[in-house]
Design an enzyme around this catalytic site. Structure first.
Site, short mmCIF file in Angstrom:
data_model
loop_
_atom_site.label_atom_id
_atom_site.label_comp_id
_atom_site.label_asym_id
_atom_site.label_seq_id
_atom_site.Cartn_x
_atom_site.Cartn_y
_atom_site.Cartn_z
N GLU A 276 0.97 -1.18 0.01
CA GLU A 276 -0.45 0.02 -0.38
C GLU A 276 0.82 1.25 -0.01
O GLU A 276 0.88 2.25 0.89
CB GLU A 276 -0.91 -0.13 0.57
CG GLU A 276 -2.19 -0.74 1.58
CD GLU A 276 -2.49 -0.93 2.36
OE1 GLU A 276 -2.22 -0.50 3.51
OE2 GLU A 276 -3.22 -2.11 2.67
N CYS A 345 -3.32 33.87 10.04
CA CYS A 345 -3.70 34.32 11.64
C CYS A 345 -3.25 33.57 12.47
O CYS A 345 -3.94 33.55 13.39
CB CYS A 345 -4.49 35.07 12.54
SG CYS A 345 -4.57 36.71 10.58
N1 LLP Z 1 -1.70 2.05 4.47
C1 LLP Z 1 -1.80 2.73 5.42
C2 LLP Z 1 -3.00 1.45 6.57
C3 LLP Z 1 -1.73 3.30 5.97
O1 LLP Z 1 -2.23 4.32 6.81
C4 LLP Z 1 -0.72 4.70 5.42
C5 LLP Z 1 -0.69 6.49 6.22
C6 LLP Z 1 -0.45 4.08 3.61
C7 LLP Z 1 -0.76 2.48 3.72
C8 LLP Z 1 -0.11 4.94 3.34
O2 LLP Z 1 2.22 4.80 3.63
P1 LLP Z 1 2.56 5.93 3.44
O3 LLP Z 1 3.21 4.67 1.87
O4 LLP Z 1 2.45 6.80 2.19
O5 LLP Z 1 3.74 6.17 4.16
N2 LLP Z 1 0.01 12.75 6.75
C9 LLP Z 1 0.74 12.53 6.88
C10 LLP Z 1 0.78 11.13 6.75
C11 LLP Z 1 -0.22 9.95 7.40
C12 LLP Z 1 0.03 8.42 7.25
C13 LLP Z 1 -1.01 7.74 7.06
N3 LLP Z 1 -0.81 6.85 6.78
C14 LLP Z 1 2.64 12.81 6.27
O6 LLP Z 1 2.26 14.19 6.02
O7 LLP Z 1 3.19 13.02 6.59
#
Ligand code: LLP
Length: 421
Positions: A276, A345
């Site tokens: 994922e 702000c």
């Molecule tokens: N699978 C699941 C169950 C997840 O919770 C996430 C991310 C992913 C896959 C994808 O993860 P990645 O490959 O993108 O690391 N808003 C935060 C990141 C939150 C990630 C949440 N879950 C940021 O801006 O760093």
């Protein structure tokens, strides 16, 4: 590697000068590069070519849910990892086959579970026994059986920012690993469920492969225990989480190193592995283009470069203290040290403090890099600002892929009840 580079002294997105994008679409605006998305998708797939069976790749829609981005991923043969009915609808709208969609998330509502069943998605990743019982009831009522994996919390510190760590025992995600065998076997008895696998995701922006490796080893051992007790495991979802460089020169584990580790740890598992990835695909495939509103010089203090993008457009620095490289679109070679801030702000509306940067003046254009993941998707309309626009480039072509949503369009959805007249 990305396609946001200087050509003749001016930043381009692939073959398109960024100044042209600002003229045509206004600022702030997210710019996605199709070639970069495709390259990252292919590098990720190639990194997993050493696995015993072809893997199932599901792009983490939360990282960038834009329909055009999802379409690029669909054309690259990716399915989707979704965490809400809204994301599920987007993945389908982008043309992803329902059977390639995995539904994750700790709080799927009954309506969302039913939607997943009605659309006949490929797999539900259950995050609790309670969810499994509810899904079984809904599925049985429809005469269906839902293919499911049980998400396990391996109690491992991913070594990343605490707000994006998900694999410690006190996080809300997954079921405790010591309870997982019996829970899996109980769920496998439920009439509406076909328990086929395990899932794990310990966090995002991981800069070290060791916590991932430990988590995968724990899942492998758990899989054996389940099989020893008569359970069936044909699929294991290893989640996302691979980190990307946010600063020029920063080194992160490569997809190839990740793929080699996965191949080594999962040797002999005899399952279809599922992934994922989000950030590693989309992060460096996008930038946020912004214009300097003015430079505020308070005597001898560090000047404030006030840009027209703000924390509502790119929330990561305010939320997590994240670093995004910041570059002038037409650098002169002169440098300055500045605090880069937005117009909102709140003091938290700060992108960078004491940052050595290209010299900038009122009206100049600049970009925040590595904004393709968790950028526009986390935007809000705080301070009654609109929702930021998004464009995609493809060679010398550029198209709007999300129009700016103007403050007036947001206000149009609001009502003053007549009893306030
Ligand atoms: N699978 C699941 C169950 C997840 O919770 C996430 C991310 C992913 C896959 C994808 O993860 P990645 O490959 O993108 O690391 N808003 C935060 C990141 C939150 C990630 C949440 N879950 C940021 O801006 O760093």
């Amino acid at each position: 590697m990305d396609h946001f580079e200087l050509r003749n002294g001016e930043l381009h997105a692939e073959d398109v000068p960024m100044a042209r994008i600002a003229d045509e679409f206004g600022t702030p605006v997210y710019i996605y590069s199709r070639a970069t998305l495709e390259r990252h998708a292919r590098v990720f797939r190639e990194a997993l070519s050493g696995l015993e069976k072809p893997p199932h790749l599901a792009f983490a829609v939360k990282s960038n849910p834009n329909l055009a981005v999802l379409r690029v991923m669909q054309r690259e043969g990716f399915g989707a990892d979704v965490v809400s009915g809204g994301e599920l609808a987007r993945a389908l709208a982008a043309g992803m086959p329902a059977s390639d969609i995995v539904f994750s998330g700790v709080g799927k509502t009954g309506a969302e579970l039913a939607m997943g069943l009605d659309k006949q998605i490929g797999q539900f990743n259950l995050e609790s026994e309670e969810e499994g019982i509810e899904l079984s009831e809904i599925a049985a009522g429809k005469g269906q059986t839902a293919a499911c994996a049980l998400r396990v919390n391996p109690d491992i510190d991913a070594g990343t920012h605490e707000k994006i760590s998900t694999g410690k025992a006190d996080n809300k995600f997954g079921v405790p690993i010591d309870l997982a065998v019996s829970m899996y076997l109980r769920l496998a008895e439920m009439p509406g469920l076909e328990m086929r696998g395990l899932a794990v995701h310990i966090g995002s922006q991981l800069s070290d492969l060791r916590p991932l490796e430990q988590a995968f080893e724990k899942i492998g051992a758990l899989m054996q225990q389940i099989r020893n007790q008569g359970g069936t495991v044909t699929h294991v979802d290893l989640g996302g989480g691979l980190g990307v460089p946010y600063r020029a020169g920063e080194v992160m584990p490569s997809p190839a190193e990740y793929g080699a580790m996965v191949a080594r740890v999962t040797k002999g598992w005899d399952v279809t592995l599922m992934f994922e990835p989000g950030r590693v695909i989309a992060g460096n495939a996008g930038v946020l283009l912004t214009r300097v509103v003015r430079v505020k010089r308070n005597g001898n203090r560090v000047p404030f470069v006030i840009v027209d993008a703000a924390m509502n457009d790119l929330a990561r620095p305010a939320l997590y203290g994240s670093w995004h490289d910041f570059d002038a679109v037409a650098p002169t070679g002169d440098r300055m040290v500045a605090n880069i801030v937005g117009p909102i702000c709140e003091t938290g509306d700060t992108f960078a403090t004491d940052r050595p940067t290209d010299a900038l003046e009122r009206g100049d254009l600049a970009i925040f890099r590595t904004a393709g993941a968790y950028g526009a998707t986390m935007a809000s309309s705080y301070n009654s600002r609109g929702f930021v626009a998004e464009v995609m480039v493809d060679g010398d072509k550029v198209a709007s892929v999300a129009d700016r949503i103007l403050p007036a369009e947001i206000t149009a959805a609001e009502r003053v009840p007549e009893w306030l007249d």
